[in-house]
Design a protein around this motif. Structure first.
Motif, PDB file in Angstrom:
ATOM      1  N   GLU A 202       0.828  -1.205   0.000  1.00 43.86           N
ATOM      2  CA  GLU A 202       0.000   0.000   0.000  1.00 43.86           C
ATOM      3  C   GLU A 202       0.861   1.254   0.000  1.00 43.86           C
ATOM      4  OE1 GLU A 202      -2.570  -0.272   3.317  1.00 43.86           O
ATOM      5  OE2 GLU A 202      -3.709  -1.992   2.524  1.00 43.86           O
ATOM      6  N   PRO A 206       1.067   4.770  -4.002  1.00 41.96           N
ATOM      7  CA  PRO A 206       0.400   5.899  -3.358  1.00 41.96           C
ATOM      8  C   PRO A 206      -0.701   6.545  -4.196  1.00 41.96           C
ATOM      9  CG  PRO A 206       2.454   6.617  -4.338  1.00 41.96           C
ATOM     10  CD  PRO A 206       2.355   5.142  -4.597  1.00 41.96           C
ATOM     11  N   ALA A 208      -4.077   7.392  -5.512  1.00 40.40           N
ATOM     12  CA  ALA A 208      -5.469   7.199  -5.098  1.00 40.40           C
ATOM     13  C   ALA A 208      -6.401   7.142  -6.296  1.00 40.40           C
ATOM     14  CB  ALA A 208      -5.901   8.326  -4.165  1.00 40.40           C
ATOM     15  N   ASN A 209      -5.999   7.742  -7.421  1.00 40.54           N
ATOM     16  CA  ASN A 209      -6.848   7.775  -8.608  1.00 40.54           C
ATOM     17  C   ASN A 209      -5.993   7.941  -9.850  1.00 40.54           C
ATOM     18  OD1 ASN A 209      -6.242  10.636  -8.822  1.00 40.54           O
ATOM     19  ND2 ASN A 209      -7.719  10.912  -7.146  1.00 40.54           N
ATOM     20  N   GLU A 212      -3.750  11.167 -10.248  1.00 41.54           N
ATOM     21  CA  GLU A 212      -2.463  11.112  -9.570  1.00 41.54           C
ATOM     22  C   GLU A 212      -1.488  10.194 -10.314  1.00 41.54           C
ATOM     23  OE1 GLU A 212      -2.844  10.007  -5.531  1.00 41.54           O
ATOM     24  OE2 GLU A 212      -4.088  11.736  -4.959  1.00 41.54           O
TER      25      GLU A 212
END
Length: 244
Positions: A202, A206, A208-209, A212
């Protein structure tokens, strides 16, 4: 002199009993410590690298995950757990889906679809506590475990002697993947001696979408890339966040 001593010992019951005891002791010493056999691997001895029964052709029913399949063996369907390797989980009740679990499952399925499937047993136990067969798996004579290790989709794990026939080969294949930093080895400290640390993965991913992710990888990333996430692959074409 020795002949006279032996003759005199036979003349009395006590002496005869002592002589028989001595002969018995010498016999067991020789039986316990035989002359070293320098012809290892000759008839009558088991070679470490020799198949216990050779390759046994089986019918593949389905691929369960990266290190487990279902086959038809001796007239019934049975699950097979691959010996000496471990792949990330795809649907574990506690661990859930782990990075590279789907890739390992898909590659396992792909490999097994390209030829005749066979299993090979080692000299240790043949089933685990869940009743699954423990075996090496082959397709057209090529070892599937070694291939998954070579491609960075599995780690060497669950090593329980004496079922270690191919351990050296597997460790060498694992090292080649480590040195290249591919697959599970592309994430620092993800693969451990105890399994796979999802928290490490995780932190390594990094994004998130897609906004990014595309800021770093404008063309998106393919399945197998450390930044690839299935949830970012909306059309499930193996490419996450590809440019439209």
């Amino acid at each position: 002199m020795a002949k006279n001593v032996t003759s005199s010992m036979w003349k009395s019951p006590a002496g005869a009993a002592a002589l028989l005891l001595l002969i018995t002791i010498i016999y067991f010493i020789v039986a316990e410590f035989p002359e070293e056999d320098t012809k290892k691997g000759t008839e009558g001895r088991i070679q470490v690298d020799a198949p216990a029964e050779g390759l046994i052709p089986v019918e593949l029913i389905r691929t369960i995950d990266g290190d487990t399949i279902k086959i038809r063996y001796q007239g019934k369907e049975q699950n097979v757990r691959y010996l000496l390797i471990d792949t990330p989980e795809t649907n574990h009740p506690r661990l859930g889906k782990q990075p590279f679990g789907d890739q390992a499952k898909e590659r396992n399925r792909e490999l097994l679809s390209n030829g005749e499937v066979a299993v090979e047993f080692d000299i240790g136990q043949r089933t685990d506590k869940y009743g699954r067969l423990l075996a090496y798996v082959y397709v057209s004579g090529e070892n599937v475990q070694e291939k998954l290790l070579e491609e960075g989709l599995a780690r060497v794990g669950y090593v329980y002697p004496p079922s270690t026939r191919h351990l050296d080969r597997f460790e060498q294949a694992e090292k080649r993947a480590k040195d290249k930093g591919i697959g599970i080895w592309s994430i620092a400290d993800y693969a451990t001696d105890r399994g796979f640390d999802s928290e490490k993965a995780e932190h390594a991913w990094p994004f998130a979408n897609c906004r990014e992710l595309r800021a770093v990888y404008p063309q998106g990333v393919k399945r197998g890339h450390p930044a690839y996430l299935e949830r970012l692959d909306g059309d499930r074409d193996g490419m996450a966040c590809e440019a439209s």
